[in-house]
Every structure is written in structure tokens, then in C-alpha cells.
Design a protein around this motif. Structure first.
Motif, PDB file in Angstrom:
ATOM      1  N   ARG A   1     -10.657 -10.035  -8.683  1.00  0.00           N
ATOM      2  CA  ARG A   1     -11.443  -9.223  -7.747  1.00  0.00           C
ATOM      3  C   ARG A   1     -10.969  -7.775  -7.672  1.00  0.00           C
ATOM      4  N   TYR A   2      -9.679  -7.546  -7.919  1.00  0.00           N
ATOM      5  CA  TYR A   2      -9.088  -6.239  -7.649  1.00  0.00           C
ATOM      6  C   TYR A   2      -8.570  -5.512  -8.890  1.00  0.00           C
TER       7      TYR A   2
ATOM      8  N   PHE B   1      -2.553   0.850  -3.353  1.00  0.00           N
ATOM      9  CA  PHE B   1      -3.496  -0.260  -3.513  1.00  0.00           C
ATOM     10  C   PHE B   1      -3.852  -0.833  -2.144  1.00  0.00           C
ATOM     11  N   THR B   2      -5.169  -0.956  -1.865  1.00  0.00           N
ATOM     12  CA  THR B   2      -5.627  -1.403  -0.549  1.00  0.00           C
ATOM     13  C   THR B   2      -6.193  -2.817  -0.557  1.00  0.00           C
ATOM     14  N   GLY B   3      -6.163  -3.495  -1.691  1.00  0.00           N
ATOM     15  CA  GLY B   3      -6.710  -4.848  -1.751  1.00  0.00           C
ATOM     16  C   GLY B   3      -5.948  -5.823  -0.877  1.00  0.00           C
ATOM     17  N   SER B   4      -6.586  -6.955  -0.590  1.00  0.00           N
ATOM     18  CA  SER B   4      -5.999  -7.933   0.327  1.00  0.00           C
ATOM     19  C   SER B   4      -5.099  -8.943  -0.365  1.00  0.00           C
TER      20      SER B   4
ATOM     21  N   GLN C   1     -10.175  -1.988  -9.182  1.00  0.00           N
ATOM     22  CA  GLN C   1      -9.727  -1.228  -8.019  1.00  0.00           C
ATOM     23  C   GLN C   1      -8.264  -0.816  -8.168  1.00  0.00           C
ATOM     24  N   SER C   2      -7.432  -1.731  -8.667  1.00  0.00           N
ATOM     25  CA  SER C   2      -6.007  -1.448  -8.851  1.00  0.00           C
ATOM     26  C   SER C   2      -5.789  -0.313  -9.829  1.00  0.00           C
TER      27      SER C   2
ATOM     28  N   ARG D   1       0.825  -1.203   0.000  1.00  0.00           N
ATOM     29  CA  ARG D   1       0.000   0.000   0.000  1.00  0.00           C
ATOM     30  C   ARG D   1       0.862   1.258   0.000  1.00  0.00           C
TER      31      ARG D   1
ATOM     32  N   GLN E   1      -3.475  -9.147 -14.457  1.00  0.00           N
ATOM     33  CA  GLN E   1      -4.361 -10.118 -13.812  1.00  0.00           C
ATOM     34  C   GLN E   1      -3.675 -11.481 -13.749  1.00  0.00           C
TER      35      GLN E   1
ATOM     36  N   THR F   1      -2.413  -8.889  -9.528  1.00  0.00           N
ATOM     37  CA  THR F   1      -3.486  -9.245  -8.607  1.00  0.00           C
ATOM     38  C   THR F   1      -4.547 -10.044  -9.346  1.00  0.00           C
TER      39      THR F   1
ATOM     40  N   GLN G   1      -6.681   2.929  -7.902  1.00  0.00           N
ATOM     41  CA  GLN G   1      -5.830   3.285  -6.765  1.00  0.00           C
ATOM     42  C   GLN G   1      -4.353   3.399  -7.125  1.00  0.00           C
TER      43      GLN G   1
END
Length: 370
Positions: free
Chosen positions: A59-60, A38-41, A63-64, A33, A75, A56, A67
């Protein structure tokens, strides 16, 4: 591009050159982060001299892109062996560092196996490269930490208005957490500690249904989180008139804390700063009752570098933010801990937290000076 991320990447690449690394694989979530936003898990950063890649899963992906716009978003699917060899082959590198303090042996075995299936690249374990960069806070980070500290201060101000005998530790903890969340804190950086009476002898006590009583020590340790940056403050209260033990222990702890805050200087080690407080507590005869380190860095993680404690060789530098939190804990009676957040500027230490450190609360909400 995000200016602060660009600067952080420049600093990281400079470190990689110093260490002779062509590329670094970053898996630790706080480091990920810090360098990307990037805040994904789930995901990993792959950073070389020329490329910044965020890998990633489905799912992200979107979002990526939002962010971390300065990163190539790739991917990935399945185990690391399915995607890393091809990615490494495209980088034209000879060495790849990885975060050895984050990757367990099983994951390392998968990583080594994946690397062996691609071009000849030397896999090099690293420790602390990004963590050391994070220890010194830039202007944005300092601003956000100050906001998180101010919110924690607000919680302590609120606490003095409702704290009274007969409330349970859990009720007080919930009331404070509710306030912090309503005022803008993200998830709690740690579980709030409300430790009353004999429970105050437990440094990391979890609140129970024990009812708070007048005249006993009450340790309250809380923090807020703003944009992922945490604060961490502790105050010890007494409702009504304190006993002689409380007055004695409180004064020792307060003196120990003030000595460290006043005399911390750039270039000292974490151990030397710790000794500024520990020596006072030891001279008072309570050295065995101060069993934890003096403090720790605050930032994207509530406990990070620098570490202030016995044996810590971490150099204290300007632009670091950390806690100073001496304590004395007496089984069967309770304890006292006082914790403030400090920023070490070029002009000296700044106490970020504003909550008063020298009072008890009368049953009529008046302030009882010790």
C-alpha cells in the motif's frame, strides 16, 4: 537528500555508537515519521551505520519513495518472521535494538523468534532513544510549531466573537474545530475541550449538550496541527460578571503559571519546574485540587518529552517546546486552567501563544479585567 532528515540520522547514529548498538529497528509511528518523513500507518525503519531502510507493505511503496527518498524502500509481506531474518543477514551486524516501549509482548515474541531463525544477532530492548532526540526542536520544527500556535490563537480570537450564553458545549466545540480545519489545521491533535460550569472541574471533560450560562467558568482547551506538529492552549472564560470564587481561583492559577514561565531555566528537572507553580497553589490551600502535571512537551505528538510534573527527572534544555498549564478544579463549582506553549531559547523562555490571559468576556463582548 532532505537536510533535516540527514541531520536527524546523524544524531541518531551518534546515539547508537554511544550505546554500542549496531542497528536500531524503529516501529513507533511518530519516531518513524521524524526520522524519515514517511506518514503511512504501517512500516518499520532499520537504521545501521551504513544503511537506512524503510520496510513497508504494498500500500505504501510509492508513497515511501516520494516521502523518504533517502531510504531504501523494501516491500514486505506477512509476519515479521517472513522478512526480517533475511534483511538482518544482509546487514552484517551483531546487535539489534528495538523500541521496547512500543512493541507489546506478543510482537516481541514474534520478533525474537524471527531473529532466532537468522544469523546470531543479539536483540536489545531500548527506550527513549528517538524520543530524546525529538525533545529538542530544530529550526524547522520551531517554525511549524509557531504556526500551529498562531492558528490556535486565531481560534481563541474567533471564539470571543461568538461565545454567548445558551450555546451548548458541543456547538462551541464544533464551531472551533470547523474554523481550525478551514484555516489549515490537519486533524485535531486532540478532542477540543469545552467544559462549562461544574463540568469545568473535569480536566479532560468531553463536550456535552449542556448550555453555557453567564457568570460561570468555561474552560476551553484546543490545538491545531500543521505538518504533524501540534499546539495546545487553554483559556478559562466567564461570560458576564464572575463570582468571587472565580476571581480568587483565577488569580491563583494565573500567578502560579506566571511564576513558572518567568523562572524556568535550562538544567532544571521537570519536577523542579512543576514546583514553581505547585508551591503557589499549595500555599493558597488548593494543592489537592491541582491533580495533574504542570505541562508536557509538544511536537510531533501533542504529549511528548519533556514531562513537567512531580517526580519527573527529565532535564529541561534549550530548544525544547512545552506547555505550562496549572489548574484548580473544585467539584460542584468548576475549575480554572490556563495553558500556554513555551519555547526555551538560549535567551530564556519565549511565550509562543498570544491570547490574553487576564480577562472575562462581557455579555456585550467587552473585556472585563479581573
Amino acid at each position: 537528500m532532505n537536510d533535516k532528515v540527514i541531520k536527524r540520522l546523524e544524531n541518531l547514529r551518534s546515539r547508537l555508537r554511544e550505546k554500542g548498538l549496531d542497528c536500531l529497528l524503529i516501529s513507533q509511528a511518530d519516531n518513524r515519521r521524524y526520522l524519515s518523513g514517511f506518514t503511512g500507518s504501517a512500516g518499520a525503519l532499520i537504521i545501521s551505520a551504513q544503511r537506512t531502510i524503510l520496510a513497508t507493505d504494498f500500500r505504501y511503496i510509492e508513497q515511501s519513495k516520494i516521502q523518504a527518498p533517502q531510504y531504501e524502500v523494501i516491500q514486505i509481506k506477512g509476519e515479521i518472521a517472513n522478512w526480517l531474518p533475511g534483511l538482518i543477514a544482509s546487514l552484517n551486524i551483531n546487535s539489534l535494538g528495538f523500541e521496547a516501549d512500543d512493541i507489546p509482548y506478543g510482537a516481541y515474541a514474534l520478533l525474537a523468534d524471527a531473529i532466532s531463525k537468522g544469523p546470531s544477532v543479539k536483540l536489545i530492548p531500548t527506550q527513549g532513544i528517538v524520543v530524546e532526540l525529538r525533545a529538542r526542536k530544530d529550526a524547522y520544527e520551531t517554525k511549524i510549531i509557531r504556526q500551529a500556535v498562531a492558528l490556535a490563537d486565531e481560534a481563541f480570537s474567533y471564539l470571543k466573537g461568538f461565545l454567548r450564553p445558551g450555546l451548548s458545549e458541543t456547538a462551541v466545540a464544533w464551531e472551533l474545530e470547523k474554523l481550525l480545519r478551514e484555516k489549515g489545521s490537519e486533524s485535531m491533535p486532540f478532542d477540543i475541550i469545552i467544559a462549562s460550569g461544574p463540568n469545568a472541574a473535569l480536566p479532560h471533560h468531553h463536550p456535552t449538550n449542556r448550555l453555557i450560562q453567564a457568570g460561570e467558568p468555561i474552560v476551553v482547551d484546543l490545538g491545531a496541527r500543521i505538518d504533524n506538529y501540534a499546539s495546545d492552549l487553554t483559556r478559562t472564560f466567564c461570560l458576564g460578571t464572575p463570582d468571587t470564587t472565580y476571581k480568587k481561583i483565577y488569580e491563583i492559577v494565573l500567578q502560579a503559571q506566571q511564576n513558572a514561565i518567568t523562572n524556568v531555566k535550562p538544567g532544571m528537572t521537570g519536577s523542579q519546574v512543576d514546583a514553581l507553580s505547585r508551591s503557589i497553589i499549595e500555599e493558597a490551600g488548593y494543592g489537592n485540587d491541582f491533580g495533574h502535571g504542570l505541562g508536557h512537551g509538544i511536537g510531533g505528538a501533542v504529549h511528548e518529552e519533556p514531562r513537567l510534573g512531580p517526580g519527573s527527572l527529565t532535564p529541561i534544555q534549550i530548544e525544547m517546546a512545552f506547555t505550562i498549564e496549572p489548574g484548580i478544579y473544585l467539584p460542584g463549582w468548576g475549575g480554572v486552567r490556563i495553558e500556554d506553549d513555551i519555547y526555551l531559547s538560549a535567551d530564556g523562555p519565549q511565550i509562543l501563544s498570544k491570547s490574553s490571559r487576564d480577562f472575562c468576556v462581557g455579555l456585550d463582548k467587552s473585556i472585563i479585567r479581573l
